[in-house]
Design an enzyme around this catalytic site. Sequence first.
Site, PDB file in Angstrom:
ATOM      1  N   CYS A 175       0.807  -1.217   0.000  1.00 20.59           N
ATOM      2  CA  CYS A 175       0.000   0.000   0.000  1.00 20.59           C
ATOM      3  C   CYS A 175       0.841   1.269   0.000  1.00 20.59           C
ATOM      4  CB  CYS A 175      -0.921  -0.020   1.199  1.00 20.59           C
ATOM      5  SG  CYS A 175      -1.943  -1.481   1.136  1.00 20.59           S
ATOM      6  N   GLU A 176       1.658   1.437  -0.972  1.00 20.58           N
ATOM      7  CA  GLU A 176       2.283   2.730  -1.214  1.00 20.58           C
ATOM      8  C   GLU A 176       2.765   2.796  -2.660  1.00 20.58           C
ATOM      9  OE1 GLU A 176       6.242   3.500   0.605  1.00 20.58           O
ATOM     10  OE2 GLU A 176       5.593   1.987   2.046  1.00 20.58           O
ATOM     11  N   TYR A 205      21.619  -8.705  -3.360  1.00 23.61           N
ATOM     12  CA  TYR A 205      20.846  -7.668  -2.663  1.00 23.61           C
ATOM     13  C   TYR A 205      19.350  -7.812  -2.946  1.00 23.61           C
ATOM     14  CZ  TYR A 205      25.607  -5.916  -2.397  1.00 23.61           C
ATOM     15  OH  TYR A 205      26.961  -5.818  -2.183  1.00 23.61           O
TER      16      TYR A 205
END
Length: 435
Positions: free
Chosen positions: A358-359, A387
Amino acid sequence: MHHFSYQDSILHCEEVSLEEIARQHGTPTYVYSAATMADNYRRLANSLSGLDVQLCFAMKANSNLAVLRHFANLGAAFDLVSSGELKRALAAGGNPQACVFAGVGKTEAEIKFALETGVYGFHVESEPELARINRIAGQLGCKAPIAIRINPDVDAKTHAKITTGKSDNKFGIPLKFAKAAYAAAAKYPHLQIKGVQMHIGSQLTTVAPFVEAVKKVLPFVEQLKRTYGITYFSIGGGIGIVYQDALASGAASWWSPRRKAKKPLTPEVYGAALQPLLAPLGLKILLEPGRNLVGNAGVLLSRVEYLKRGSGKNFLVLDAAMNDLVRPAMYEAYHEVVPVTRQRGRRSLKADIVGPICESGDCFAKDRVLPEAREGETMAFMSAGAYGYAMASRYNTRGMPAEVMVSGRTFELVNARESFETMIAGEKIPSFLKA
Ligand code: LLP
């Protein structure tokens, strides 16, 4: 060179279908090729031929125990940055005595643990750290092997968040203060000056900054050898890999015009440029590669949840999110995203590739052109071996993804998908909060 290619329209890792892995282990799942890792290791180790070279795999890039064991079997030691990483090296059967311990913030407990375990060298980043290591070694009645990390103030010309060798970075001791730092180290009774270290940044795509940095510190390294009899010079890691068109060399992106694959900085070019500079030193050379050994050896498998058609924009919503692979959100990093099963004649689609978090930052790629993908279809993020899992988190209470290693025709789960129960195992509702 890597071992991911389409065989009969299905993307394989070595001889294993990635559809099969997704079917058995679900998604999101990281998949690693043991053969690619071994190739990468050997190429780099051979690139500085004629020198006494030790590769210390920077395990921050990928610290899965299977990966560590594989590199240990190939002859690698490890570049560690925490006691957790040292424990991983031990758990994987690595030899701690060949490992180097780096980082600007080593705690007292970490230094004590590393001294008790025995490491090849502490890579010291400040004068207060010298004092701290000396004191703890004194308490334990031993001498700590040290090398000071020099900051050569060279522009690595990489992303600002992964450049480390400029004077405004927090790393190392500037070259102009390094002489005084070594003189200080020499006065401490519980330090043994053993080497010198530098690392200028990560994902370098040309050899020039490496050459510039080595040339800049060479006179000082020679002086250290004469004055203190140092035995090693660690030139760090940082060799970049190809992210864009990561598959193009093996199998062209059939839905977009065939582009020429980007030229990587090869270990051979790196070695050929540095070998003549380093050979006259007569020192043991340590390399601390992370990304170059594992980056192109891993993919992240994910499934399409929805194809959402917005106004003037399409969104391909995947079941992987920024918590699984944070590099695009954090560094605007590019990862190739390809369908695991290819079908010719499909329409192409321009879409933002996003996760369910949610972003808005949970976006892997903007306006990417792909073949039109269907719900449930498996997609692969290329070059996700470095990574990737190592930087994953549980944001939005999403468990850590699974990890699988492939070798030839076989594959095994090397890290189970995290369950909800494991995720909350350490949490507790305090007695003062009533039900
Ligand atoms: N040695 C030292 C002292 C380092 O700080 C690093 C990486 C390495 C070796 C290994 O560098 P490599 O060969 O992997 O470039 N999370 C970022 C990369 C951070 C690198 C940090 N230090 C990314 O995803 O691009």
